[in-house]
Each structure stands twice: as structure tokens, then as C-alpha cells.
Write a protein that holds these residues in place. Structure first.
Motif, short mmCIF file in Angstrom:
data_model
loop_
_atom_site.label_atom_id
_atom_site.label_comp_id
_atom_site.label_asym_id
_atom_site.label_seq_id
_atom_site.Cartn_x
_atom_site.Cartn_y
_atom_site.Cartn_z
N GLN A 150 -6.67 4.67 -1.52
CA GLN A 150 -6.28 4.94 -0.14
C GLN A 150 -4.78 5.19 -0.11
O GLN A 150 -4.02 4.60 -0.89
CB GLN A 150 -6.64 3.74 0.76
N ALA A 151 -4.33 6.05 0.78
CA ALA A 151 -2.93 6.46 0.83
C ALA A 151 -2.10 5.55 1.72
O ALA A 151 -2.57 5.02 2.73
CB ALA A 151 -2.82 7.90 1.32
N ALA A 152 -0.86 5.37 1.33
CA ALA A 152 0.11 4.63 2.13
C ALA A 152 1.46 5.32 2.00
O ALA A 152 1.78 5.91 0.96
CB ALA A 152 0.21 3.18 1.65
N LEU A 153 2.24 5.26 3.06
CA LEU A 153 3.53 5.94 3.10
C LEU A 153 4.67 4.93 3.15
O LEU A 153 4.54 3.84 3.70
CB LEU A 153 3.61 6.85 4.32
N LEU A 154 5.80 5.32 2.56
CA LEU A 154 6.96 4.41 2.50
C LEU A 154 8.24 5.22 2.37
O LEU A 154 8.30 6.21 1.64
CB LEU A 154 6.84 3.47 1.29
N SER A 155 9.27 4.78 3.07
CA SER A 155 10.61 5.34 2.90
C SER A 155 11.47 4.26 2.26
O SER A 155 11.50 3.12 2.73
CB SER A 155 11.22 5.74 4.25
N TYR A 156 12.16 4.63 1.17
CA TYR A 156 12.99 3.65 0.47
C TYR A 156 14.11 4.35 -0.30
O TYR A 156 13.86 5.30 -1.04
CB TYR A 156 12.15 2.81 -0.50
N ALA A 157 15.32 3.88 -0.09
CA ALA A 157 16.51 4.31 -0.84
C ALA A 157 16.69 5.82 -0.86
O ALA A 157 17.06 6.41 -1.88
CB ALA A 157 16.45 3.77 -2.26
N GLY A 158 16.44 6.46 0.28
CA GLY A 158 16.71 7.89 0.40
C GLY A 158 15.54 8.80 0.05
O GLY A 158 15.69 10.02 0.10
N ARG A 159 14.40 8.23 -0.30
CA ARG A 159 13.23 9.05 -0.61
C ARG A 159 12.02 8.61 0.22
O ARG A 159 11.89 7.43 0.55
CB ARG A 159 12.87 8.96 -2.10
N TYR A 161 7.94 8.38 0.17
CA TYR A 161 6.88 8.31 -0.84
C TYR A 161 5.49 8.32 -0.23
O TYR A 161 5.28 7.84 0.89
CB TYR A 161 7.02 7.03 -1.66
N LYS A 162 4.56 8.83 -1.02
CA LYS A 162 3.15 8.68 -0.72
C LYS A 162 2.52 7.96 -1.91
O LYS A 162 2.63 8.42 -3.05
CB LYS A 162 2.46 10.03 -0.52
N ALA A 163 1.92 6.83 -1.64
CA ALA A 163 1.31 6.04 -2.71
C ALA A 163 -0.20 5.99 -2.50
O ALA A 163 -0.69 6.00 -1.37
CB ALA A 163 1.88 4.62 -2.70
N TRP A 164 -0.91 5.92 -3.62
CA TRP A 164 -2.36 5.73 -3.59
C TRP A 164 -2.65 4.39 -4.25
O TRP A 164 -2.33 4.18 -5.41
CB TRP A 164 -3.06 6.86 -4.33
N PHE A 165 -3.25 3.48 -3.48
CA PHE A 165 -3.55 2.15 -4.00
C PHE A 165 -5.06 1.94 -4.00
O PHE A 165 -5.80 2.64 -3.31
CB PHE A 165 -2.86 1.06 -3.17
N THR A 166 -5.51 0.98 -4.80
CA THR A 166 -6.94 0.72 -4.89
C THR A 166 -7.26 -0.75 -4.68
O THR A 166 -6.61 -1.63 -5.25
CB THR A 166 -7.50 1.17 -6.25
N ASN A 167 -8.27 -0.99 -3.87
CA ASN A 167 -8.78 -2.35 -3.67
C ASN A 167 -9.67 -2.77 -4.84
O ASN A 167 -10.04 -3.94 -4.96
CB ASN A 167 -9.57 -2.45 -2.37
N ASP A 168 -10.03 -1.79 -5.71
CA ASP A 168 -10.85 -2.11 -6.88
C ASP A 168 -10.07 -3.01 -7.85
O ASP A 168 -10.67 -3.71 -8.66
CB ASP A 168 -11.27 -0.82 -7.59
N ILE A 169 -8.75 -2.93 -7.77
CA ILE A 169 -7.89 -3.83 -8.55
C ILE A 169 -7.04 -4.57 -7.52
O ILE A 169 -5.97 -4.11 -7.12
CB ILE A 169 -7.00 -3.06 -9.54
N PRO A 170 -7.52 -5.71 -7.03
CA PRO A 170 -6.86 -6.42 -5.91
C PRO A 170 -5.57 -7.12 -6.34
O PRO A 170 -5.44 -8.34 -6.23
CB PRO A 170 -7.93 -7.40 -5.46
N VAL A 171 -4.63 -6.32 -6.79
CA VAL A 171 -3.34 -6.83 -7.26
C VAL A 171 -2.25 -6.16 -6.43
O VAL A 171 -2.17 -4.93 -6.40
CB VAL A 171 -3.13 -6.51 -8.76
N SER A 172 -1.45 -6.93 -5.74
CA SER A 172 -0.42 -6.37 -4.86
C SER A 172 0.83 -6.07 -5.66
O SER A 172 1.83 -6.79 -5.60
CB SER A 172 -0.11 -7.33 -3.72
N ASP A 173 0.77 -4.97 -6.43
CA ASP A 173 1.89 -4.64 -7.31
C ASP A 173 1.86 -3.15 -7.60
O ASP A 173 0.96 -2.44 -7.16
CB ASP A 173 1.81 -5.46 -8.61
N GLY A 174 2.83 -2.69 -8.37
CA GLY A 174 2.89 -1.28 -8.70
C GLY A 174 4.12 -0.97 -9.53
O GLY A 174 4.81 -1.87 -10.00
#
Length: 273
Positions: A150-159, A161-174
Motif C-alpha cells: 500500500q502506498a504512503a506519502l512523506l515529505s522529508y529534508a527537501g524531498r 517520497y512515495k513509499a510502498w509498505f506491506t502488512n505481510d511483514i508487520p515491521v515498522s521499519d524501512g
């Protein structure tokens, strides 16, 4: 870049950082994740693209993110300190993995804390950050390999981002400093398409080896984030003079190539650190 110049620079940085490579344990590694970073080194040259593999180690309380080659380099230095190869003059430089990313990032989610460790020429530094990432989770979904993402959006340090995360690996990291989503970040790219992280593999470990960092890094001088990046910029602008101060000599041709190489590396991941 000429191989001889590369060898001189590698020897210079190894000589500056070879000592004090005893290790400090941070946690025990319970799982490992391998990412590929594709990045545009020169903001004005789309063809100037580099690739490097990164490793994310997760323990019970902390995680650590670093270049795979940087990890291997630190391991070689630790072996030298432990007496397996104590003389840098006898070291075969061709066996030392090359890396453009020498930092280590340690995340402590319970404290909402990110610790950033890196070296600038002879000196080790660290800064502490509480990014407080403000993710915007969207309804967009897709499969990446066999993972439902599933997609999530984030603005950080001048950029942006679009991230794709998965609940199939329930780890809050990247990758990099990023964390805070309901599942593992599988893919992440900025809107300029200059930095892209892709998950290649992941593994839960039966045995739990130590998650470690060199004692020299761990004891690096703590500074505000802004001061670190100011010092980093200054070192890049004065690298040739720093090399000369250490007794290494570059002829005019080599000096020009070093300066040109630095000039073309003008596109850091954090545009506004």
C-alpha cells in the motif's frame, strides 16, 4: 576516475580511520533485510547514476541501517585491530570494498529517536534526531513480488517520497531513517526519481548475532545536525588540502580529477538537512 587516484584516496581514508575499531554491541539481530539504492549522483546529469546495496538489521529494541560495503569495511578494520592483519602497509587495497556511504543509522522507535553516525576525514561524529515523520497513507495498492503493498506519502529534508509498505511483514521499519508505517517499507522513491530504495530479500534469523558498531563510531563527537552538515560540506570543499596535510601528494592532474569527482557528487539525499 583513475584507479591509482582511487587507491590513493582509499589508502588515505583507511589510514585516517584504521585505529580504535573495537566494537560495541547495540542489540541482537533477529532479522535482516537487503535493499538496493539507485541514486543520481549529479543533479545536472541524469546519466550519472550509482547503485549500492544496504543492509537493515533489526533487533528487539533497535535497528541499524548501513551500506553493505561499509559494514564489510568496518569488519575488516575490526579484524585488523584484533590482530588478524595489523599493518595497513601490508593490506591489499583491492580487497577493501568501496562505498559512497560510510554512515550508520541506529533507530530506537520506543524513544522516537534516530542516531546518525558518520566520519568526516579523521573525525567521527554523531547527531541525534527525532524526525516525527508525518506519513499520509493512501488507498493505492499493488503487488510487489508476492507482497501486498500500500502506498504512503512523506515529505522529508527537501524531498517528497512515495513509499510502498506491506502488512505481510508487520515491521515498522524501512531504509535510511524511515520508519513509522504499519508494515515494512518495500519500495521508496522521491518525486524527482533521484533516490530509490528497493527491498531485495529478507530473513528471520534462528541464531541471534550481535548488532554492533565500532567503538570509535559510538564515541564520536555529538553535534547538532546542522553543524555536522556544515562540517561535511567544508571537508568536501577542502579535501585536497586535507590530503596534503596528511602527507599524501597529488600531482596537478590527479588533483584536478579529485576536484571534478567531488563537483559531480552534488546531490545528497537530504537537500535541506
Amino acid at each position: 576516475m583513475d584507479k591509482n587516484i582511487g587507491a590513493v584516496l582509499l589508502f588515505f581514508f583507511m589510514a585516517c580511520n584504521i585505529y580504535g575499531q573495537k566494537t560495541v554491541d547495540l542489540d541482537q539481530v533477529e532479522s535482516r533485510y537487503i535493499y538496493l539504492l539507485t541514486h543520481q549522483k549529479d543533479s545536472l546529469d541524469k546519466a550519472n547514476v550509482g547503485e549500492e546495496y544496504f543492509i537493515l538489521e533489526r533487533g528487539k529494541d533497535r535497528s541499524q541501517f548501513m551500506s553493505l560495503n561499509s559494514y564489510k569495511r568496518d569488519s575488516v578494520m575490526a579484524e585488523m585491530t584484533n590482530g588478524l592483519n595489523t599493518k595497513i602497509s601490508k593490506l591489499d587495497l583491492t580487497t577493501i570494498p568501496k562505498t559512497n556511504f560510510t554512515y550508520r543509522i541506529v533507530k530506537d522507535p520506543a524513544k522516537k529517536q534516530v542516531l546518525f553516525y558518520d566520519k568526516i576525514i579523521r573525525n567521527d561524529f554523531m547527531y541525534e534526531e527525532t524526525p516525527g515523520f508525518k506519513w499520509k497513507i493512501t488507498e493505492e495498492k499493488k503487488m510487489i513480488g508476492n507482497l501486498k503493498c500500500q502506498a504512503a506519502l512523506l515529505s522529508y529534508a527537501g524531498r517528497d517520497y512515495k513509499a510502498w509498505f506491506t502488512n505481510d511483514i508487520p515491521v515498522s521499519d524501512g531504509p535510511y531513517k524511515f520508519y513509522g508505517l504499519p508494515g515494512l517499507i518495500v519500495e521508496m522513491e522521491d518525486s524527482r526519481k533521484q533516490y530509490k530504495f528497493e527491498l531485495l530479500s529478507y530473513k528471520n534469523l534462528g541464531e541471534k548475532p550481535a548488532m554492533w558498531i565500532s567503538e570509535k563510531r559510538a564515541n564520536g563527537k555529538k553535534v547538532p545536525k546542522a553543524d555536522f552538515y556544515k562540517a561535511l560540506k567544508n571537508s568536501q570543499e577542502n579535501l585536497v588540502s586535507e590530503i596534503s596535510k596528511s602527507g599524501f601528494t597529488l600531482d596537478p592532474s590527479a588533483e584536478a580529477k579529485v576536484k571534478e569527482r567531488i563537483k559531480k557528487r552534488n546531490n545528497p539525499i537530504e537537500l535541506n538537512p
